[in-house]
Design a protein around this motif. Structure first.
Motif, short mmCIF file in Angstrom:
data_model
loop_
_atom_site.label_atom_id
_atom_site.label_comp_id
_atom_site.label_asym_id
_atom_site.label_seq_id
_atom_site.Cartn_x
_atom_site.Cartn_y
_atom_site.Cartn_z
N MET A 1 23.63 17.23 -47.66
CA MET A 1 24.32 17.18 -46.38
C MET A 1 23.30 17.16 -45.24
SD MET A 1 25.47 19.08 -43.56
CE MET A 1 25.46 20.82 -43.97
N ILE A 2 23.52 16.28 -44.29
CA ILE A 2 22.67 16.21 -43.10
C ILE A 2 23.53 16.60 -41.91
CG2 ILE A 2 21.23 14.77 -41.64
CD1 ILE A 2 20.68 12.99 -44.02
N PRO A 3 23.25 17.74 -41.27
CA PRO A 3 24.05 18.15 -40.12
C PRO A 3 23.72 17.36 -38.88
CG PRO A 3 22.28 19.71 -40.47
CD PRO A 3 22.20 18.71 -41.60
N LEU A 4 24.60 17.38 -37.90
CA LEU A 4 24.33 16.74 -36.63
C LEU A 4 23.19 17.45 -35.92
CD1 LEU A 4 25.23 14.60 -34.52
CD2 LEU A 4 26.77 16.35 -33.57
N LEU A 5 23.10 18.76 -36.11
CA LEU A 5 22.07 19.59 -35.50
C LEU A 5 21.80 20.75 -36.44
CD1 LEU A 5 20.40 20.33 -32.92
CD2 LEU A 5 22.41 21.59 -32.15
N ASP A 6 20.54 21.17 -36.56
CA ASP A 6 20.19 22.24 -37.49
C ASP A 6 19.46 23.36 -36.74
OD1 ASP A 6 19.51 23.87 -39.59
OD2 ASP A 6 18.77 22.26 -40.87
N LEU A 7 20.22 24.27 -36.16
CA LEU A 7 19.63 25.38 -35.42
C LEU A 7 18.98 26.41 -36.34
CD1 LEU A 7 22.29 25.95 -32.61
CD2 LEU A 7 20.10 24.74 -32.46
N VAL A 284 20.85 13.47 -27.27
CA VAL A 284 21.81 12.83 -28.18
C VAL A 284 21.30 11.41 -28.46
CG1 VAL A 284 24.14 11.85 -28.31
CG2 VAL A 284 23.82 14.17 -27.42
N TYR A 285 21.45 10.99 -29.72
CA TYR A 285 21.18 9.59 -30.07
C TYR A 285 22.53 8.94 -30.34
CZ TYR A 285 19.03 5.40 -31.99
OH TYR A 285 18.64 4.10 -32.21
N GLY A 303 27.96 12.62 -46.72
CA GLY A 303 27.44 13.93 -46.36
C GLY A 303 26.65 13.95 -45.07
N ILE A 304 26.91 13.00 -44.18
CA ILE A 304 26.18 12.90 -42.91
C ILE A 304 27.14 13.20 -41.77
CG2 ILE A 304 24.88 11.38 -41.38
CD1 ILE A 304 24.20 9.75 -43.99
N HIS A 305 26.82 14.22 -40.99
CA HIS A 305 27.65 14.59 -39.86
C HIS A 305 27.30 13.73 -38.65
CE1 HIS A 305 28.80 18.88 -41.40
NE2 HIS A 305 28.86 17.96 -42.35
N SER A 306 28.30 13.48 -37.81
CA SER A 306 28.10 12.75 -36.57
C SER A 306 28.93 13.42 -35.49
CB SER A 306 28.48 11.27 -36.74
OG SER A 306 29.83 11.17 -37.18
N GLY A 307 28.79 12.96 -34.25
CA GLY A 307 29.52 13.58 -33.15
C GLY A 307 30.05 12.56 -32.17
N LEU A 308 30.95 13.01 -31.29
CA LEU A 308 31.53 12.16 -30.26
C LEU A 308 31.19 12.73 -28.89
CD1 LEU A 308 35.10 11.54 -31.75
CD2 LEU A 308 33.05 10.16 -32.04
N HIS A 309 30.33 12.05 -28.15
CA HIS A 309 29.91 12.50 -26.82
C HIS A 309 30.06 11.34 -25.83
CE1 HIS A 309 27.48 15.04 -29.65
NE2 HIS A 309 27.81 16.00 -28.79
N TYR A 310 31.25 11.03 -25.30
CA TYR A 310 32.46 11.85 -25.25
C TYR A 310 33.65 10.93 -25.46
CZ TYR A 310 29.12 15.15 -23.45
OH TYR A 310 28.04 15.94 -23.33
N PRO A 311 34.68 11.35 -26.22
CA PRO A 311 35.74 10.43 -26.59
C PRO A 311 36.76 10.16 -25.49
CG PRO A 311 36.14 12.60 -27.54
CD PRO A 311 34.79 12.65 -26.91
N ILE A 312 36.86 11.05 -24.49
CA ILE A 312 37.78 10.83 -23.37
C ILE A 312 37.03 11.10 -22.08
CG2 ILE A 312 39.97 11.49 -22.29
CD1 ILE A 312 40.83 12.66 -25.00
N PRO A 313 36.90 10.10 -21.21
CA PRO A 313 36.22 10.35 -19.93
C PRO A 313 37.02 11.34 -19.08
CG PRO A 313 37.18 8.16 -19.96
CD PRO A 313 37.37 8.71 -21.33
N LEU A 343 24.49 10.10 -33.78
CA LEU A 343 23.88 10.33 -35.08
C LEU A 343 23.00 11.57 -35.03
CD1 LEU A 343 22.79 6.66 -35.95
CD2 LEU A 343 24.95 7.82 -36.51
N PRO A 344 22.72 12.20 -36.16
CA PRO A 344 21.86 13.40 -36.15
C PRO A 344 20.51 13.11 -35.52
CG PRO A 344 22.96 13.16 -38.28
CD PRO A 344 23.24 11.90 -37.51
N ILE A 345 20.08 14.01 -34.65
CA ILE A 345 18.72 13.94 -34.11
C ILE A 345 18.28 15.33 -33.69
CG2 ILE A 345 19.41 13.33 -31.74
CD1 ILE A 345 16.84 11.47 -31.79
N TYR A 346 17.18 15.77 -34.26
CA TYR A 346 16.57 17.06 -33.93
C TYR A 346 15.17 17.05 -34.53
CZ TYR A 346 18.98 17.79 -38.44
OH TYR A 346 19.50 17.64 -39.72
#
Length: 368
Positions: A1-7, A284-285, A303-313, A343-346
């Protein structure tokens, strides 16, 4: 698994520095606006090439107080963008002013200076560009218009720690710059935090009072203020993380460049473009795709996480429909909201993982 961010990975890399610092604060018995916060303010001001830095409890509070320091209040208007996190508009509303939205540039997705002047009215009290995803807005063009009308520019730099525009650091160009230290930021606290940087002595004095109940001295309240103070533990942690920020930033930039090279000929996505006169720090990438749901599903299945920045203005958010905007009013922002996928970036993401993610993205294109 690859998280969107790994704190957790980030913490493991600096654990031996952070834990003694936290224990030192606990042993001191001084937990709010102490020595650690004061030193962090000095160090962050230096990092941003600014005269002052005033630490607060969140990035939203930083925006709120910067606007108040510029005398924004009830009945005023603040020009900003809708393709951002909702806190940008909320901070304007906290002052009693009305956010007025202009569309974004189709390449950088930051404020389009060509749309700015037409939005200025007699009620415009501030202009607040957002340095989105880690890339600064076109500050020369925005400042030229703002200066002609005598309107202060307040930089929403909450995603842009260390970003640069023509060699000048984010936060140092406008009347004030506002940063968030939410844990997922490039410089993140272990909790909440924010800061305002400014070269204006009077604004700095006013913000320092406003964050601490409007006090000139203890129990002498000259202004109607707020409890927006930063705690000492966050100050201590942020001082340590600031020492690593440049190395972490360069690691992000290397990974972003690797993504962009691997996806340069992609049939599935368009990669972000860094303007030639700016240092993009890739909070963010975000790629753009015509079938976001399918791509996100494909990534998830691998197993790759992604995110939505931003889905509604913001102008189409239910909470802000009272502003009177309609679908189609900001077409570039609305198109971006339909298409962006993060996409994941850190810094701890390996180049092998970047290659695996890019391969899955291209696999999705082939299947599509």
């Amino acid at each position: 698994m690859i998280p969107l961010l790994d704190l957790q990975a980030q913490y493991a890399s600096i654990k031996d520095e952070v834990e003694p610092a936290v224990l030192r604060v606990l042993a001191s018995g001084h937990y709010v606006l102490g020595v650690e916060v004061a030193r962090f303010e000095e160090e962050f001001a230096t990092y941003c090439d600014a005269s002052h830095a005033i630490a607060v409890n969140t990035g939203t509070s930083a925006l709120h107080l910067a606007l108040l320091a510029a005398d924004v209040g009830s009945g005023d208007e603040v020009i900003t963008v809708a393709f951002t996190f909702v806190a940008t508009a909320s901070a304007v509303c906290y002052t009693g002013a009305r956010p007025v939205f202009v569309d974004v540039d189709p390449v950088t997705l930051t404020m389009d200076p060509a749309k700015l002047e037409a939005a200025i009215t007699s009620r415009t009290k501030a202009i607040m560009p957002v340095h989105l995803y880690g890339q600064m807005a076109d500050m020369d063009a925005i400042k030229e218009i703002a200066d002609r009308y005598g309107i202060p520019v307040i930089e929403d730099a909450c995603q842009a720690h260390g970003a640069e525009y023509k060699g000048r650091r984010a936060g140092s160009i406008g009347a004030a710059g506002c940063f968030s230290f939410y844990p997922g930021k490039n410089l993140g606290a272990c909790g909440e935090g924010g800061i305002v940087v400014t070269n204006n002595d009077e604004h700095a004095r006013k913000i320092r009072m406003l964050r601490d109940w409007g006090q000139e001295q203890r129990y002498h309240h000259a202004l109607k203020g707020f409890n927006y103070r930063m705690d000492e533990i966050q100050g201590a942690i942020l001082r340590i993380k600031l020492r690593h920020l440049e190395a972490w930033t360069e690691a992000r930039r290397v990974r972003a460049e690797h993504y962009s090279a691997l996806l340069a000929q992609s049939r599935s996505v368009r990669t972000p473009i860094a303007a030639i006169d700016r240092r993009h720090v890739y909070h963010v990438y975000a790629v753009r795709t015509g079938d976001r749901e399918h791509l996100q599903q494909t990534l998830r299945s691998e197993g790759i996480h992604s995110g939505l920045h931003y889905p509604i203005p913001v102008h189409l958010q239910k909470a802000h429909l009272d502003l009177g905007y309609q679908p189609g009013d900001l077409p570039v922002s609305e198109a971006a909201a339909r298409e962006v996928l993060s996409l994941p970036i850190y810094p701890e993401l390996t180049l092998k993982q970047v290659e695996r993610i890019a391969a899955v993205v291209e696999q999705d294109a082939y299947v599509s």
